[in-house]
Design an enzyme around this catalytic site. Sequence first.
Site, PDB file in Angstrom:
ATOM      1  NE  ARG A  45      -4.227   1.775   1.709  1.00  0.00           N
ATOM      2  CZ  ARG A  45      -4.741   2.743   2.490  1.00  0.00           C
ATOM      3  NH1 ARG A  45      -4.254   2.917   3.696  1.00  0.00           N
ATOM      4  NH2 ARG A  45      -5.732   3.489   2.061  1.00  0.00           N
ATOM      5  CG  HIS A  49      -1.586   5.309  -0.483  1.00  0.00           C
ATOM      6  ND1 HIS A  49      -2.288   5.757   0.619  1.00  0.00           N
ATOM      7  CD2 HIS A  49      -2.482   4.593  -1.202  1.00  0.00           C
ATOM      8  CE1 HIS A  49      -3.543   5.355   0.552  1.00  0.00           C
ATOM      9  NE2 HIS A  49      -3.678   4.627  -0.550  1.00  0.00           N
ATOM     10  CD1 TRP A 188     -14.122  -8.542  12.022  1.00  0.00           C
ATOM     11  CD2 TRP A 188     -15.151  -8.761  10.042  1.00  0.00           C
ATOM     12  NE1 TRP A 188     -14.682  -7.325  11.721  1.00  0.00           N
ATOM     13  CE2 TRP A 188     -15.328  -7.431  10.505  1.00  0.00           C
ATOM     14  CE3 TRP A 188     -15.696  -9.137   8.828  1.00  0.00           C
ATOM     15  CZ2 TRP A 188     -16.018  -6.470   9.788  1.00  0.00           C
ATOM     16  CZ3 TRP A 188     -16.382  -8.165   8.109  1.00  0.00           C
ATOM     17  CH2 TRP A 188     -16.546  -6.855   8.598  1.00  0.00           C
TER      18      TRP A 188
HETATM   19  C1  HEM Z   1     -10.280   2.898  -5.610  1.00  0.00           C
HETATM   20  C2  HEM Z   1      -9.001   2.609  -5.243  1.00  0.00           C
HETATM   21  C3  HEM Z   1      -8.669   2.162  -3.840  1.00  0.00           C
HETATM   22  C4  HEM Z   1      -9.283   2.466  -2.657  1.00  0.00           C
HETATM   23  C5  HEM Z   1     -10.483   3.377  -2.401  1.00  0.00           C
HETATM   24  C6  HEM Z   1      -8.548   1.750  -1.611  1.00  0.00           C
HETATM   25  C7  HEM Z   1      -8.879   1.800  -0.256  1.00  0.00           C
HETATM   26  C8  HEM Z   1      -8.256   1.062   0.727  1.00  0.00           C
HETATM   27  C9  HEM Z   1      -8.613   1.095   2.122  1.00  0.00           C
HETATM   28  C10 HEM Z   1      -9.732   1.937   2.741  1.00  0.00           C
HETATM   29  C11 HEM Z   1      -7.780   0.228   2.773  1.00  0.00           C
HETATM   30  C12 HEM Z   1      -7.741  -0.087   4.273  1.00  0.00           C
HETATM   31  C13 HEM Z   1      -6.558   0.633   4.911  1.00  0.00           C
HETATM   32  C14 HEM Z   1      -6.564   0.477   6.413  1.00  0.00           C
HETATM   33  O1  HEM Z   1      -7.671   0.637   6.990  1.00  0.00           O
HETATM   34  O2  HEM Z   1      -5.481   0.194   6.998  1.00  0.00           O
HETATM   35  C15 HEM Z   1      -6.909  -0.343   1.788  1.00  0.00           C
HETATM   36  C16 HEM Z   1      -5.936  -1.283   2.069  1.00  0.00           C
HETATM   37  C17 HEM Z   1      -5.063  -1.807   1.124  1.00  0.00           C
HETATM   38  N1  HEM Z   1      -4.950  -1.400  -0.194  1.00  0.00           N
HETATM   39 FE1  HEM Z   1      -6.289  -0.272  -1.195  1.00  0.00          FE
HETATM   40  N2  HEM Z   1      -7.527   1.022  -2.169  1.00  0.00           N
HETATM   41  C18 HEM Z   1      -7.558   1.253  -3.526  1.00  0.00           C
HETATM   42  C19 HEM Z   1      -6.665   0.743  -4.461  1.00  0.00           C
HETATM   43  C20 HEM Z   1      -5.547  -0.019  -4.148  1.00  0.00           C
HETATM   44  C21 HEM Z   1      -4.492  -0.360  -5.096  1.00  0.00           C
HETATM   45  C22 HEM Z   1      -4.460   0.087  -6.560  1.00  0.00           C
HETATM   46  C23 HEM Z   1      -3.584  -1.134  -4.419  1.00  0.00           C
HETATM   47  C24 HEM Z   1      -2.301  -1.773  -4.886  1.00  0.00           C
HETATM   48  C25 HEM Z   1      -2.065  -2.132  -6.141  1.00  0.00           C
HETATM   49  C26 HEM Z   1      -4.088  -1.272  -3.050  1.00  0.00           C
HETATM   50  C27 HEM Z   1      -3.470  -2.023  -2.069  1.00  0.00           C
HETATM   51  C28 HEM Z   1      -3.931  -2.125  -0.751  1.00  0.00           C
HETATM   52  C29 HEM Z   1      -3.380  -3.055   0.226  1.00  0.00           C
HETATM   53  C30 HEM Z   1      -2.256  -4.067  -0.008  1.00  0.00           C
HETATM   54  C31 HEM Z   1      -4.106  -2.854   1.409  1.00  0.00           C
HETATM   55  C32 HEM Z   1      -3.932  -3.591   2.738  1.00  0.00           C
HETATM   56  C33 HEM Z   1      -3.064  -2.752   3.656  1.00  0.00           C
HETATM   57  C34 HEM Z   1      -2.916  -3.346   5.055  1.00  0.00           C
HETATM   58  O3  HEM Z   1      -3.324  -4.515   5.266  1.00  0.00           O
HETATM   59  O4  HEM Z   1      -2.378  -2.637   5.937  1.00  0.00           O
HETATM   60  N3  HEM Z   1      -5.271  -0.584  -2.917  1.00  0.00           N
HETATM   61  N4  HEM Z   1      -7.213   0.172   0.543  1.00  0.00           N
END
Ligand code: HEM
Length: 290
Positions: A45, A49, A188
């Site tokens: 992430r 980002h 969960w």
């Molecule tokens: C519309 C696009 C996206 C939205 C709105 C979004 C939103 C989110 C949100 C709300 C979380 C939870 C974060 C947390 O609460 O710790 C998350 C986690 C994550 N996102 Fe996305 N995301 C998007 C696209 C992507 C993309 C393009 C990637 C990578 C190619 C990605 C990879 C991840 C990963 C790996 C997590 C897990 C992080 C963790 O477990 O700490 N996301 N995302």
Amino acid sequence: IVHMAQEIKDKSEKDYQEVYNAIAVKLREEDEFDGYIGYGPVLTRLAWHSSGTWDKNNNTGGSFGGTYQFQKESNDPSNKGLHNGAEFLAPIHKQFPWLSHGDLYTLGGVVAIQELQGPVIPWRPGRVDLPEDMTPDNGRLPDAVYGADYVRNFFKRLDLNDQEVVALMGAHCLGRTHLQNTGFDGPWGAASNTFTNEFFLNLLNENWKLEKNEAKNMQWNSPKGYMMLPTDHALIEDDKYMAYVKLYATNNDKFFEDFAKAFKKLLEGGITFPQSTPTYRFETLDSQGL
Ligand code: HEM
Ligand SMILES: Cc1cnc2ccccc2c1N
């Protein structure tokens, strides 16, 4: 603005594989983070980002300048929780001070995907740290509460089409949402730390119910305890996105191939690389017998 990658004359593939291995060994050792999910998802992430601030219209933001290192960007509310990834990488920066922050943050994501059994992500070095005043403004990263039109329009700024967007969203097979970071909760039980096409299979096979969560946000929950963000669920609400969800649910090799291309494109948005810059395809620890 032109972001011309620098030619790295004094570092070889061996040097970069050494950095890869240092990150990968640390990832393997520090397995207790976030309830034994480990650092793979948060590193993924962080790479996304630090690249997703790019605006193709004026070539500002993006991974090139490594501006996530500055509080203006790391304190963006959209980046809540990512400090865990940055703190994980800090000792790597100390050990390899010649690596720019932009190269460090993107390489961290490449190591995460590959060590979690995902595809090889081709990667090029040469990003150059920019001064703090070049840090893009907050608010360039996507919200999770909207639908397909929002998602499609958002990714236009990153020059990513429907197929690339669906492939990239497949990274939501990793890790989890954290109520205190983003106001979403779940899945969960054990969140995944293995890169697969599960995200697409779950989208198609689970019985999703839209519910208000403890933070008063709407999210989609399934009886098995899985969850999807509204922007995740949008991929099966839109015919064009749905076609790719079905493709990736039924063809894992195609998912891996398309994800690798799209993730490389995301991590290199806005950067011009000299012809002489090599493209590295790193070995995983397993494939080196380490
Ligand atoms: C519309 C696009 C996206 C939205 C709105 C979004 C939103 C989110 C949100 C709300 C979380 C939870 C974060 C947390 O609460 O710790 C998350 C986690 C994550 N996102 Fe996305 N995301 C998007 C696209 C992507 C993309 C393009 C990637 C990578 C190619 C990605 C990879 C991840 C990963 C790996 C997590 C897990 C992080 C963790 O477990 O700490 N996301 N995302
Ligand atoms: C199954 C699933 C669905 N969506 C997610 C969104 C963000 C982070 C993790 C997710 C996840 N494990």
